[in-house]
Design an enzyme around this catalytic site. Structure first.
Site, PDB file in Angstrom:
ATOM      1  N   ASP A   1       1.981  12.921  -2.523  1.00 37.35           N
ATOM      2  CA  ASP A   1       1.208  13.914  -1.818  1.00 37.35           C
ATOM      3  C   ASP A   1       1.765  14.386  -0.416  1.00 37.35           C
ATOM      4  OD1 ASP A   1      -2.040  12.357  -2.752  1.00 37.35           O
ATOM      5  OD2 ASP A   1      -0.562  13.458  -3.786  1.00 37.35           O
TER       6      ASP A   1
ATOM      7  N   ARG B   1      -1.592  15.805 -16.145  1.00 33.21           N
ATOM      8  CA  ARG B   1      -2.534  14.920 -15.680  1.00 33.21           C
ATOM      9  C   ARG B   1      -3.640  14.106 -16.697  1.00 33.21           C
ATOM     10  NH1 ARG B   1      -4.124  16.354  -9.793  1.00 33.21           N
ATOM     11  NH2 ARG B   1      -4.510  14.117  -9.346  1.00 33.21           N
TER      12      ARG B   1
ATOM     13  N   LYS C   1      -9.754  10.975   1.753  1.00 31.14           N
ATOM     14  CA  LYS C   1     -10.605  11.806   0.485  1.00 31.14           C
ATOM     15  C   LYS C   1     -10.342  10.965  -0.724  1.00 31.14           C
ATOM     16  CE  LYS C   1      -7.985  14.996  -1.648  1.00 31.14           C
ATOM     17  NZ  LYS C   1      -7.993  14.970  -3.106  1.00 31.14           N
ATOM     18  N   ASN C   2      -9.142  10.400  -1.042  1.00 28.41           N
ATOM     19  CA  ASN C   2      -8.974   9.735  -2.330  1.00 28.41           C
ATOM     20  C   ASN C   2      -9.440   8.382  -2.232  1.00 28.41           C
ATOM     21  OD1 ASN C   2      -7.615  11.997  -3.230  1.00 28.41           O
ATOM     22  ND2 ASN C   2      -5.520  11.418  -2.939  1.00 28.41           N
TER      23      ASN C   2
ATOM     24  N   ARG D   1     -10.065  21.355   0.218  1.00 28.21           N
ATOM     25  CA  ARG D   1     -10.603  20.408  -0.434  1.00 28.21           C
ATOM     26  C   ARG D   1     -10.131  19.244   0.044  1.00 28.21           C
ATOM     27  NH1 ARG D   1      -7.825  20.340  -6.109  1.00 28.21           N
ATOM     28  NH2 ARG D   1      -8.839  18.345  -5.872  1.00 28.21           N
TER      29      ARG D   1
ATOM     30  N   CYS E   1      -4.163  20.583 -14.110  1.00 28.25           N
ATOM     31  CA  CYS E   1      -4.131  20.677 -12.500  1.00 28.25           C
ATOM     32  C   CYS E   1      -3.153  21.565 -12.200  1.00 28.25           C
ATOM     33  CB  CYS E   1      -4.207  19.554 -12.246  1.00 28.25           C
ATOM     34  SG  CYS E   1      -4.464  19.422 -10.199  1.00 28.25           S
TER      35      CYS E   1
HETATM   36  C1  EPZ Z   1      -4.322  10.275  -7.606  1.00 27.99           C
HETATM   37  O1  EPZ Z   1      -4.237  11.174  -8.742  1.00 27.99           O
HETATM   38  C2  EPZ Z   1      -4.499  11.266  -6.310  1.00 27.99           C
HETATM   39  N1  EPZ Z   1      -5.937  11.933  -6.528  1.00 27.99           N
HETATM   40  C3  EPZ Z   1      -3.540  12.243  -6.196  1.00 27.99           C
HETATM   41  O2  EPZ Z   1      -3.926  12.967  -5.100  1.00 27.99           O
HETATM   42  C4  EPZ Z   1      -2.232  11.852  -6.152  1.00 27.99           C
HETATM   43  O3  EPZ Z   1      -1.019  12.693  -6.040  1.00 27.99           O
HETATM   44  C5  EPZ Z   1      -1.952  10.669  -7.267  1.00 27.99           C
HETATM   45  O4  EPZ Z   1      -3.095   9.955  -7.307  1.00 27.99           O
HETATM   46  C6  EPZ Z   1      -0.739   9.875  -7.133  1.00 27.99           C
HETATM   47  O5  EPZ Z   1      -0.800   9.081  -5.923  1.00 27.99           O
HETATM   48  C7  EPZ Z   1      -6.877  11.270  -6.338  1.00 27.99           C
HETATM   49  O6  EPZ Z   1      -7.092  10.135  -5.863  1.00 27.99           O
HETATM   50  C8  EPZ Z   1      -8.383  12.133  -6.513  1.00 27.99           C
HETATM   51  P1  EPZ Z   1      -2.336   9.064 -11.295  1.00 27.99           P
HETATM   52  P2  EPZ Z   1      -4.334  10.689 -10.070  1.00 27.99           P
HETATM   53  O7  EPZ Z   1      -3.359   8.754 -12.208  1.00 27.99           O
HETATM   54  O8  EPZ Z   1      -5.178   9.291 -10.199  1.00 27.99           O
HETATM   55  C9  EPZ Z   1       0.350   9.931 -14.971  1.00 27.99           C
HETATM   56  C10 EPZ Z   1      -4.098  14.865  -3.552  1.00 27.99           C
HETATM   57  O9  EPZ Z   1      -3.511  15.743  -3.437  1.00 27.99           O
HETATM   58  N2  EPZ Z   1      -0.827   9.333 -15.932  1.00 27.99           N
HETATM   59  O10 EPZ Z   1      -1.902   8.087 -10.239  1.00 27.99           O
HETATM   60  O11 EPZ Z   1      -4.713  11.575 -11.134  1.00 27.99           O
HETATM   61  C11 EPZ Z   1      -0.093  10.994 -14.582  1.00 27.99           C
HETATM   62  O12 EPZ Z   1       0.126  11.972 -15.490  1.00 27.99           O
HETATM   63  C12 EPZ Z   1      -4.051  14.430  -5.197  1.00 27.99           C
HETATM   64  O13 EPZ Z   1      -5.232  14.366  -3.100  1.00 27.99           O
HETATM   65  C13 EPZ Z   1      -0.840   8.967 -17.302  1.00 27.99           C
HETATM   66  O14 EPZ Z   1      -0.025   9.421 -17.879  1.00 27.99           O
HETATM   67  O15 EPZ Z   1      -2.930  10.108 -10.389  1.00 27.99           O
HETATM   68  C14 EPZ Z   1       1.204  10.984 -13.390  1.00 27.99           C
HETATM   69  O16 EPZ Z   1       2.265  11.511 -13.820  1.00 27.99           O
HETATM   70  C15 EPZ Z   1      -3.034  15.237  -5.857  1.00 27.99           C
HETATM   71  N3  EPZ Z   1      -2.008   8.654 -17.788  1.00 27.99           N
HETATM   72  C16 EPZ Z   1       1.135   9.714 -13.026  1.00 27.99           C
HETATM   73  O17 EPZ Z   1       0.436   9.108 -13.902  1.00 27.99           O
HETATM   74  C17 EPZ Z   1      -3.228   8.349 -17.260  1.00 27.99           C
HETATM   75  O18 EPZ Z   1      -4.266   8.041 -17.769  1.00 27.99           O
HETATM   76  C18 EPZ Z   1       0.354   9.220 -11.751  1.00 27.99           C
HETATM   77  O19 EPZ Z   1      -0.823   9.638 -11.966  1.00 27.99           O
HETATM   78  C19 EPZ Z   1      -3.301   8.643 -15.921  1.00 27.99           C
HETATM   79  C20 EPZ Z   1      -2.085   9.072 -15.300  1.00 27.99           C
END
Ligand code: EPZ
Length: 433
Positions: free
Chosen positions: A306, A123, A23-24, A398, A118
């Site tokens: 995840d 996020r 999915k991701n 989802r 979320c």
């Molecule tokens: C992706 O979310 C996935 N979603 C998430 O999967 C997954 O848990 C996550 O990556 C981590 O692997 C999709 O790909 C659609 P991040 P994403 O940016 O990209 C912080 C699922 O279950 N951060 O890697 O939103 C953030 O707060 C979902 O399928 C910032 O601070 O995750 C978090 O603490 C849930 N600033 C950490 O980084 C930013 O600009 C990792 O977030 C971006 C992120």
């Protein structure tokens, strides 16, 4: 009409299950697909709500989307007539924000609603905006919208403050049509990053180093048609691995890349489950109660966040005391209160869950707080003594295609029925008794 899962626990899972596309990865690839004016064919798409919502979002801005079947789609971005993604698309799925990078890269401007909070944490998207600004775009948040604009996108050396999957993909999208060379340091290394990079390269982009923490992108003038198949979903695979171990079953999980599952396999073996790796499958089996361990979620190749609710559920049934530390998101333990209703003893202190394993769960009426926690609660129901109903399964749908059908195929007693349909509940209970 809201649906729920009803589960009769106690049956070990046995047999074979086929994992779908990631999915991701598909979300980033669908966004990338609109960056050319030629037709792109994407195969092995998971037929889940997040994917269907993003396909609607690109149709809403004029892209041509032809769904050949539930797993195959043709996309042509030449008919796009708008660069604004309204809040109702983002409200349904945060990953619509990938259209920021795609539209900015292709049209040098984009207006995308800022994704709300979320279920698992705040996020933010500051790193996404930092990347776009480094490429020479303005990126402002006004009236709940992120407005980006660039006269020209110029390659830049970008150092991410945090390892972010979304920021890495979004910046890669914008940079592949920028002028000159972009380097993304401290990039996320997940398999779905590699998949999006491979897809962009199949469209004529020039990206090297995806899968490492330093991605190098040489901007190209335009992107062209491509035919591509999505990588298998490592989290769906991991979910079935944990379900097999938790139910003391024996399951062959097919269409996987074992290397992507190593962090999960290693932990399952450490607590006493058996894991056999084949070219494109893994077999997981166990005939006993498993042991305890310590888990800390980390960016890939560490233990995936995840998979945190799923492994915590398994450890809640194992011998001894385990700890699960959630280092990525700040609010990903909401399922613990639901598990407590089934007899688990887990104490959450800050971002650490201290888990005293119990010998078994009893069935209860529980509610899925988010996507992966929902899957974990279904695993709890599969093990529990008696009947469990899981509400809010729209979260689960989802990211998991035909979840209850795949589990039924492995011998589980689980059905999707309308909420409050007492007759359906009685019919199911009669069938199981
Ligand atoms: C992706 O979310 C996935 N979603 C998430 O999967 C997954 O848990 C996550 O990556 C981590 O692997 C999709 O790909 C659609 P991040 P994403 O940016 O990209 C912080 C699922 O279950 N951060 O890697 O939103 C953030 O707060 C979902 O399928 C910032 O601070 O995750 C978090 O603490 C849930 N600033 C950490 O980084 C930013 O600009 C990792 O977030 C971006 C992120």
């Amino acid at each position: 009409m809201e649906n729920q899962f009803i589960i009769k626990g106690g049956t070990p899972l046995n047999g074979e299950v086929v994992v779908g596309g990631a999915k991701n990865s598909a979300l980033g690839i669908i966004a990338a697909a609109i960056m050319t004016d030629e037709t792109v064919t994407i195969d092995n798409l998971p037929d889940v709500r997040d994917i269907n919502v993003l396909l609607e979002a690109i149709e809403d801005i004029g892209a041509t989307v032809i769904r050949e079947n539930e797993h195959r789609v043709k996309i042509n971005g030449s008919t796009i007539n708008d660069i604004t993604i309204a809040y109702d698309a983002i409200k349904k799925i945060r990953a619509s924000y990938y259209l920021l990078g795609a539209l900015l890269g292709k049209y040098k401007r984009a207006n995308v609603a800022l994704p709300g909070g979320c279920d698992i944490g705040s996020r933010p998207i500051d790193q996404h905006l930092k990347g776009f600004r480094a490429l020479g775009a303005t990126a402002n948040v006004e009236f709940g919208m992120v407005n980006t604009y660039a006269v020209d996108l110029i390659g830049s050396h970008i150092y991410l403050d945090v390892v972010s999957v979304g920021a890495t993909i979004n910046i890669m999208l914008a940079a592949c049509l920028a002028k000159g060379r972009t380097v993304i340091e401290n990039a996320a290394k997940e398999p779905h990053i590699v998949d999006v990079a491979n897809f962009l390269n199949s469209m004529g982009a020039n990206i090297k180093g995806a899968g490492t923490d330093k991605i190098r992108i040489n901007g190209v003038f335009k992107l062209h048609a491509s035919e591509y198949s999505i990588v298998p979903d490592m989290i769906e695979a991991g979910t079935f691995m944990v379900a097999a171990a938790a139910t003391k079953g024996d399951v062959l999980i097919k269409n996987v890349i074992p290397k992507h599952l190593e962090a999960i396999s290693v932990k399952l073996i450490e607590i006493g489950a058996k894991v056999e790796e084949y070219d494109d499958a893994v077999r997981v089996y166990s005939d006993k109660r498993l042991g305890h361990t310590q888990i800390k979620t980390l960016p890939y190749p560490g233990f995936p966040t995840d998979m945190q609710p799923q492994i915590a559920t398994l450890l809640a049934l194992s011998e001894g005391t385990s700890t699960v530390t959630e280092s990525i998101f700040e609010n990903r333990f909401k399922y613990v209160d639901e598990l407590a209703r089934m007899g688990s003893t887990i104490k959450v202190e800050g971002n650490v869950a201290i888990i005293e394993g119990v010998a078994g769960f009893t069935g209860a009426a529980i509610t899925a707080p988010d996507l992966r926690a929902g899957a974990a609660l279904v695993i709890a129901g599969l093990v529990a003594n008696g009947f469990t109903t899981v509400d809010s399964i729209k979260y689960i749908e989802r990211g998991y295609e035909n979840f209850e059908k795949k589990l039924t195929g492995l011998g589980a007693s689980i059905e999707k029925i309308p909420v409050d349909d007492e007759e359906a509940v009685q019919k199911f209970k009669l069938k199981c008794s």
